[in-house]
Scaffold this motif. Structure first.
Motif, PDB file in Angstrom:
ATOM      1  N   GLU A 175     -28.054  60.879 -38.597  1.00 17.42           N
ATOM      2  CA  GLU A 175     -27.531  62.025 -37.852  1.00 17.42           C
ATOM      3  C   GLU A 175     -26.013  62.167 -37.993  1.00 17.42           C
ATOM      4  O   GLU A 175     -25.501  63.268 -38.125  1.00 17.42           O
ATOM      5  CB  GLU A 175     -27.931  61.911 -36.374  1.00 17.42           C
ATOM      6  CG  GLU A 175     -27.732  63.181 -35.588  1.00 17.42           C
ATOM      7  CD  GLU A 175     -28.602  64.338 -36.070  1.00 17.42           C
ATOM      8  OE1 GLU A 175     -28.129  65.494 -35.989  1.00 17.42           O
ATOM      9  OE2 GLU A 175     -29.742  64.107 -36.523  1.00 17.42           O
ATOM     10  N   TRP A 176     -25.294  61.052 -37.968  1.00 16.81           N
ATOM     11  CA  TRP A 176     -23.835  61.137 -38.057  1.00 16.81           C
ATOM     12  C   TRP A 176     -23.382  61.647 -39.423  1.00 16.81           C
ATOM     13  O   TRP A 176     -22.366  62.335 -39.531  1.00 16.81           O
ATOM     14  CB  TRP A 176     -23.191  59.784 -37.724  1.00 16.81           C
ATOM     15  CG  TRP A 176     -23.444  58.705 -38.746  1.00 16.81           C
ATOM     16  CD1 TRP A 176     -24.480  57.836 -38.786  1.00 16.81           C
ATOM     17  CD2 TRP A 176     -22.627  58.416 -39.881  1.00 16.81           C
ATOM     18  NE1 TRP A 176     -24.387  57.010 -39.875  1.00 16.81           N
ATOM     19  CE2 TRP A 176     -23.238  57.342 -40.569  1.00 16.81           C
ATOM     20  CE3 TRP A 176     -21.454  58.941 -40.393  1.00 16.81           C
ATOM     21  CZ2 TRP A 176     -22.719  56.798 -41.729  1.00 16.81           C
ATOM     22  CZ3 TRP A 176     -20.929  58.400 -41.545  1.00 16.81           C
ATOM     23  CH2 TRP A 176     -21.553  57.329 -42.212  1.00 16.81           C
ATOM     24  N   LYS A 215     -25.058  63.848 -41.204  1.00 15.63           N
ATOM     25  CA  LYS A 215     -25.317  65.296 -41.152  1.00 15.63           C
ATOM     26  C   LYS A 215     -24.172  66.012 -40.434  1.00 15.63           C
ATOM     27  O   LYS A 215     -23.718  67.082 -40.872  1.00 15.63           O
ATOM     28  CB  LYS A 215     -26.640  65.585 -40.448  1.00 15.63           C
ATOM     29  CG  LYS A 215     -27.862  65.139 -41.204  1.00 15.63           C
ATOM     30  CD  LYS A 215     -29.093  65.465 -40.391  1.00 15.63           C
ATOM     31  CE  LYS A 215     -30.325  64.783 -40.951  1.00 15.63           C
ATOM     32  NZ  LYS A 215     -31.507  65.031 -40.136  1.00 15.63           N
ATOM     33  N   VAL A 216     -23.716  65.430 -39.324  1.00 13.91           N
ATOM     34  CA  VAL A 216     -22.624  66.049 -38.559  1.00 13.91           C
ATOM     35  C   VAL A 216     -21.346  66.087 -39.396  1.00 13.91           C
ATOM     36  O   VAL A 216     -20.635  67.099 -39.430  1.00 13.91           O
ATOM     37  CB  VAL A 216     -22.404  65.300 -37.221  1.00 13.91           C
ATOM     38  CG1 VAL A 216     -21.139  65.771 -36.533  1.00 13.91           C
ATOM     39  CG2 VAL A 216     -23.603  65.471 -36.318  1.00 13.91           C
ATOM     40  N   VAL A 217     -21.045  65.001 -40.091  1.00 16.59           N
ATOM     41  CA  VAL A 217     -19.843  64.957 -40.934  1.00 16.59           C
ATOM     42  C   VAL A 217     -19.950  65.979 -42.062  1.00 16.59           C
ATOM     43  O   VAL A 217     -18.990  66.717 -42.343  1.00 16.59           O
ATOM     44  CB  VAL A 217     -19.624  63.523 -41.484  1.00 16.59           C
ATOM     45  CG1 VAL A 217     -18.549  63.507 -42.557  1.00 16.59           C
ATOM     46  CG2 VAL A 217     -19.269  62.575 -40.365  1.00 16.59           C
ATOM     47  N   GLU A 218     -21.092  66.045 -42.723  1.00 21.64           N
ATOM     48  CA  GLU A 218     -21.261  67.010 -43.816  1.00 21.64           C
ATOM     49  C   GLU A 218     -21.175  68.451 -43.320  1.00 21.64           C
ATOM     50  O   GLU A 218     -20.567  69.300 -43.970  1.00 21.64           O
ATOM     51  CB  GLU A 218     -22.601  66.781 -44.516  1.00 21.64           C
ATOM     52  CG  GLU A 218     -22.624  65.544 -45.384  1.00 21.64           C
ATOM     53  CD  GLU A 218     -23.968  65.321 -46.046  1.00 21.64           C
ATOM     54  OE1 GLU A 218     -24.962  66.000 -45.678  1.00 21.64           O
ATOM     55  OE2 GLU A 218     -24.038  64.478 -46.946  1.00 21.64           O
ATOM     56  N   LYS A 219     -21.788  68.724 -42.166  1.00 25.67           N
ATOM     57  CA  LYS A 219     -21.696  70.077 -41.616  1.00 25.67           C
ATOM     58  C   LYS A 219     -20.254  70.434 -41.285  1.00 25.67           C
ATOM     59  O   LYS A 219     -19.809  71.559 -41.526  1.00 25.67           O
ATOM     60  CB  LYS A 219     -22.550  70.194 -40.347  1.00 25.67           C
ATOM     61  CG  LYS A 219     -24.022  70.338 -40.594  1.00 25.67           C
ATOM     62  CD  LYS A 219     -24.705  70.505 -39.242  1.00 25.67           C
ATOM     63  CE  LYS A 219     -26.166  70.777 -39.343  1.00 25.67           C
ATOM     64  NZ  LYS A 219     -26.786  70.984 -38.027  1.00 25.67           N
ATOM     65  N   THR A 220     -19.516  69.474 -40.734  1.00 28.60           N
ATOM     66  CA  THR A 220     -18.116  69.732 -40.392  1.00 28.60           C
ATOM     67  C   THR A 220     -17.288  69.980 -41.649  1.00 28.60           C
ATOM     68  O   THR A 220     -16.450  70.881 -41.681  1.00 28.60           O
ATOM     69  CB  THR A 220     -17.532  68.541 -39.601  1.00 28.60           C
ATOM     70  OG1 THR A 220     -18.356  68.292 -38.469  1.00 28.60           O
ATOM     71  CG2 THR A 220     -16.117  68.820 -39.146  1.00 28.60           C
ATOM     72  N   THR A 246     -16.430  76.302 -35.962  1.00 25.34           N
ATOM     73  CA  THR A 246     -16.816  75.031 -36.568  1.00 25.34           C
ATOM     74  C   THR A 246     -17.718  74.250 -35.639  1.00 25.34           C
ATOM     75  O   THR A 246     -18.774  73.728 -36.064  1.00 25.34           O
ATOM     76  CB  THR A 246     -15.565  74.202 -36.936  1.00 25.34           C
ATOM     77  OG1 THR A 246     -14.768  74.951 -37.837  1.00 25.34           O
ATOM     78  CG2 THR A 246     -15.951  72.872 -37.566  1.00 25.34           C
ATOM     79  N   VAL A 247     -17.362  74.165 -34.379  1.00 27.61           N
ATOM     80  CA  VAL A 247     -18.201  73.451 -33.401  1.00 27.61           C
ATOM     81  C   VAL A 247     -19.561  74.120 -33.293  1.00 27.61           C
ATOM     82  O   VAL A 247     -20.609  73.460 -33.281  1.00 27.61           O
ATOM     83  CB  VAL A 247     -17.494  73.367 -32.033  1.00 27.61           C
ATOM     84  CG1 VAL A 247     -18.441  72.863 -30.961  1.00 27.61           C
ATOM     85  CG2 VAL A 247     -16.268  72.490 -32.128  1.00 27.61           C
ATOM     86  N   VAL A 294     -21.664  73.376 -36.426  1.00 28.96           N
ATOM     87  CA  VAL A 294     -22.084  71.974 -36.501  1.00 28.96           C
ATOM     88  C   VAL A 294     -23.226  71.714 -35.520  1.00 28.96           C
ATOM     89  O   VAL A 294     -24.144  70.947 -35.801  1.00 28.96           O
ATOM     90  CB  VAL A 294     -20.892  71.039 -36.253  1.00 28.96           C
ATOM     91  CG1 VAL A 294     -21.338  69.600 -36.044  1.00 28.96           C
ATOM     92  CG2 VAL A 294     -19.914  71.116 -37.421  1.00 28.96           C
ATOM     93  N   LEU A 295     -23.190  72.374 -34.358  1.00 28.92           N
ATOM     94  CA  LEU A 295     -24.236  72.155 -33.355  1.00 28.92           C
ATOM     95  C   LEU A 295     -25.533  72.867 -33.672  1.00 28.92           C
ATOM     96  O   LEU A 295     -26.544  72.624 -32.991  1.00 28.92           O
ATOM     97  CB  LEU A 295     -23.718  72.562 -31.975  1.00 28.92           C
ATOM     98  CG  LEU A 295     -22.591  71.697 -31.407  1.00 28.92           C
ATOM     99  CD1 LEU A 295     -22.135  72.231 -30.073  1.00 28.92           C
ATOM    100  CD2 LEU A 295     -23.003  70.235 -31.322  1.00 28.92           C
TER     101      LEU A 295
END
Length: 178
Positions: free
Chosen positions: A119-120, A122-127, A172-173, A176-177
């Motif tokens: 999951e982390w 995915k969050v980094v890549e999305k950001t 961006t937030v 990412v969410l």
């Protein structure tokens, strides 16, 4: 002409200019002319290019980062160019990869690969994808409003710059969410 009259050379310069050529070459007149003591030498074109390139390397970059205080306007311009270049490289890189290996870069394979990531990650890549996309999009809209002639003052440029930064953060937030 006023400078020559001030030093008193006006009539002498006129006589020298309008006098016939043989009078100009008189040895007495040539001794009045100041000779330069500069020595010159002929260079090959390659040697001249080397000298020119070393002089160019000694010049400061623009804007000169060691003198000017960083400002929102030129930092925004640099980031806009970098994000545009990065997004273009990603788009063209993925397109070429899909063109040469369509089975490897198919949608099903990409979704399967992304589902297996922690999951982390995915969050980094999305950001990493969402922030440049949002900034470049909102800053592009800012430039389009400048093309209409609005917000061109220094105060307007800073207001729109901060608005772009705020909208980028919120978008961006949100992306990412998702």
């Amino acid at each position: 002409m006023s400078y020559t009259r001030t030093i008193g050379l006006g009539s002498a310069l006129r006589r020298a200019t309008f006098s016939p050529k043989p009078v100009r070459n008189v040895p007495a007149f040539r001794s009045v002319i100041v000779r330069r003591s500069i020595q010159t030498q002929s260079l090959k074109p390659e040697e001249g290019t080397v000298i020119l390139n070393t002089q160019r390397l000694a010049r400061p970059s623009s804007p000169h980062f060691t003198i000017y205080q960083p400002q929102l306007t030129w930092i925004g311009s640099i980031v806009h160019r970098v994000t545009g270049t990065g997004l273009s490289v990603l788009l063209y890189g993925f397109s070429l990869a899909y063109l040469f290996a369509p089975s490897t870069f198919s949608s099903a394979n990409i979704i399967e690969f992304a589902a297996g990531l922690p999951e982390w990650v995915k969050v980094v890549e999305k950001t990493i994808l969402a922030a440049p996309f949002a900034f470049h999009s909102f800053n592009g809209l800012r430039h389009l409003t400048w093309d209409t002639g609005k917000f061109l003052s220094l105060k307007g440029a800073y207001r729109t710059g901060y608005a772009v930064l705020g909208a980028t953060a919120i978008t961006t937030v949100a992306l990412v969410l998702l």
